[in-house]
Design a protein around this motif. Structure first.
Motif, PDB file in Angstrom:
ATOM      1  N   TRP A  95     -35.941 -36.195  41.292  1.00  0.00           N
ATOM      2  CA  TRP A  95     -35.918 -37.630  41.022  1.00  0.00           C
ATOM      3  C   TRP A  95     -36.368 -37.918  39.596  1.00  0.00           C
ATOM      4  CZ3 TRP A  95     -40.352 -41.231  41.141  1.00  0.00           C
ATOM      5  CH2 TRP A  95     -39.958 -42.571  41.021  1.00  0.00           C
ATOM      6  N   LEU A  96     -37.439 -37.291  39.164  1.00  0.00           N
ATOM      7  CA  LEU A  96     -37.927 -37.514  37.796  1.00  0.00           C
ATOM      8  C   LEU A  96     -36.899 -37.078  36.758  1.00  0.00           C
ATOM      9  CD1 LEU A  96     -41.662 -36.449  38.222  1.00  0.00           C
ATOM     10  CD2 LEU A  96     -40.802 -38.768  37.780  1.00  0.00           C
ATOM     11  N   ALA A  97     -36.124 -36.058  37.085  1.00  0.00           N
ATOM     12  CA  ALA A  97     -35.078 -35.583  36.175  1.00  0.00           C
ATOM     13  C   ALA A  97     -33.777 -36.386  36.342  1.00  0.00           C
ATOM     14  CB  ALA A  97     -34.808 -34.101  36.432  1.00  0.00           C
ATOM     15  N   ARG A  98     -33.817 -37.395  37.205  1.00  0.00           N
ATOM     16  CA  ARG A  98     -32.644 -38.223  37.521  1.00  0.00           C
ATOM     17  C   ARG A  98     -31.505 -37.382  38.100  1.00  0.00           C
ATOM     18  NH1 ARG A  98     -33.087 -43.591  35.686  1.00  0.00           N
ATOM     19  NH2 ARG A  98     -34.772 -43.891  34.202  1.00  0.00           N
ATOM     20  N   GLU A  99     -31.905 -36.403  38.915  1.00  0.00           N
ATOM     21  CA  GLU A  99     -30.931 -35.531  39.571  1.00  0.00           C
ATOM     22  C   GLU A  99     -30.976 -35.677  41.092  1.00  0.00           C
ATOM     23  OE1 GLU A  99     -31.972 -31.645  38.125  1.00  0.00           O
ATOM     24  OE2 GLU A  99     -31.258 -32.102  36.102  1.00  0.00           O
ATOM     25  N   ILE A 102     -34.823 -41.117  45.132  1.00  0.00           N
ATOM     26  CA  ILE A 102     -36.279 -41.210  45.235  1.00  0.00           C
ATOM     27  C   ILE A 102     -36.721 -40.443  46.490  1.00  0.00           C
ATOM     28  CG2 ILE A 102     -36.242 -43.393  46.494  1.00  0.00           C
ATOM     29  CD1 ILE A 102     -38.791 -44.111  44.813  1.00  0.00           C
ATOM     30  N   ASP A 109     -42.103 -45.085  44.740  1.00  0.00           N
ATOM     31  CA  ASP A 109     -41.340 -46.031  43.937  1.00  0.00           C
ATOM     32  C   ASP A 109     -42.190 -46.707  42.861  1.00  0.00           C
ATOM     33  OD1 ASP A 109     -42.634 -47.233  46.192  1.00  0.00           O
ATOM     34  OD2 ASP A 109     -41.472 -49.060  45.857  1.00  0.00           O
ATOM     35  N   ALA A 112     -41.641 -45.423  39.339  1.00  0.00           N
ATOM     36  CA  ALA A 112     -40.328 -45.570  38.705  1.00  0.00           C
ATOM     37  C   ALA A 112     -40.410 -45.913  37.209  1.00  0.00           C
ATOM     38  CB  ALA A 112     -39.494 -46.600  39.459  1.00  0.00           C
ATOM     39  N   LEU A 115     -39.936 -42.937  34.798  1.00  0.00           N
ATOM     40  CA  LEU A 115     -38.716 -42.126  34.750  1.00  0.00           C
ATOM     41  C   LEU A 115     -38.238 -41.859  33.324  1.00  0.00           C
ATOM     42  CD1 LEU A 115     -36.693 -43.589  37.764  1.00  0.00           C
ATOM     43  CD2 LEU A 115     -37.651 -41.285  37.561  1.00  0.00           C
ATOM     44  N   ASP A 116     -38.387 -42.801  32.445  1.00  0.00           N
ATOM     45  CA  ASP A 116     -37.922 -42.633  31.061  1.00  0.00           C
ATOM     46  C   ASP A 116     -38.950 -41.964  30.153  1.00  0.00           C
ATOM     47  OD1 ASP A 116     -35.413 -43.758  31.572  1.00  0.00           O
ATOM     48  OD2 ASP A 116     -36.176 -45.791  31.233  1.00  0.00           O
ATOM     49  N   HIS A 118     -40.394 -38.726  29.798  1.00  0.00           N
ATOM     50  CA  HIS A 118     -40.305 -37.316  30.200  1.00  0.00           C
ATOM     51  C   HIS A 118     -41.600 -36.543  29.974  1.00  0.00           C
ATOM     52  CE1 HIS A 118     -36.072 -37.920  30.909  1.00  0.00           C
ATOM     53  NE2 HIS A 118     -36.002 -38.539  29.736  1.00  0.00           N
ATOM     54  N   HIS A 121     -43.853 -36.580  33.067  1.00  0.00           N
ATOM     55  CA  HIS A 121     -43.390 -36.032  34.350  1.00  0.00           C
ATOM     56  C   HIS A 121     -44.247 -34.877  34.851  1.00  0.00           C
ATOM     57  CE1 HIS A 121     -39.049 -37.750  33.808  1.00  0.00           C
ATOM     58  NE2 HIS A 121     -39.980 -38.681  33.770  1.00  0.00           N
TER      59      HIS A 121
END
Length: 152
Positions: A95-99, A102, A109, A112, A115-116, A118, A121
């Motif tokens: 999720w943190l890698a946007r892969e 959630i 949540d 969130a 997330l941007d 890095h 993380h």
């Protein structure tokens, strides 16, 4: 400090960890450290006869995001299996890698806004990584030593 990143919900979680001491005799323990910021989380775990976490201990020396993530883990670790903790760790990483979506873990949540960011993380993942490793160790201890009858 970014007001979007360090919002009231994250700051409240950072100061509200329901587990604030280590176990005296854990079956499994793991310490994880973020090389970027120096955050450090130690998780102790005991596994019951049912194969689930029966008790947990923590020592958290982390930034607000690491503390908030640790609080979310601590509030929901008891009753989880080692496999569930490993799955949560993996889902959080994805999720943190946007892969991935959630993770199915209460409250994540709130993180969130990170997330941007890095560089943050690693600190967010510390508690989940330590918990998964400690639970795997504890499960091996709880199973007892291997005998010829149960070795594969």
């Amino acid at each position: 400090m970014s007001s979007t990143l360090y919002n009231d919900a994250i700051l409240k979680l950072a100061t509200d960890n329901p587990i604030d001491e280590r176990l005296a005799e854990p079956q499994g323990t793991s310490e994880k450290r973020s090389p970027i910021c120096g955050s450090r989380v130690t998780v102790d775990v005991n596994i019951g006869a049912d194969g689930r976490v029966s008790e947990a201990g923590m020592l958290v020396r982390a930034c607000a995001l690491g503390q908030a993530s640790s609080s979310l883990l601590a509030g929901n670790i008891v009753g989880r299996t080692p496999d569930e903790l490993a799955a949560a760790r993996d889902a959080l990483t994805a999720w943190l890698a946007r892969e991935g979506a959630i993770p199915d873990w209460p409250g994540l949540d709130v993180l969130a806004p990170a997330l941007d960011y890095h560089a943050r993380h690693a600190s967010i993942r510390l508690a989940f990584e330590a918990a998964a490793e400690a639970a795997a160790q504890a499960a091996q201890v709880a199973q007892g030593p291997a005998t010829e009858a149960n070795e594969v």
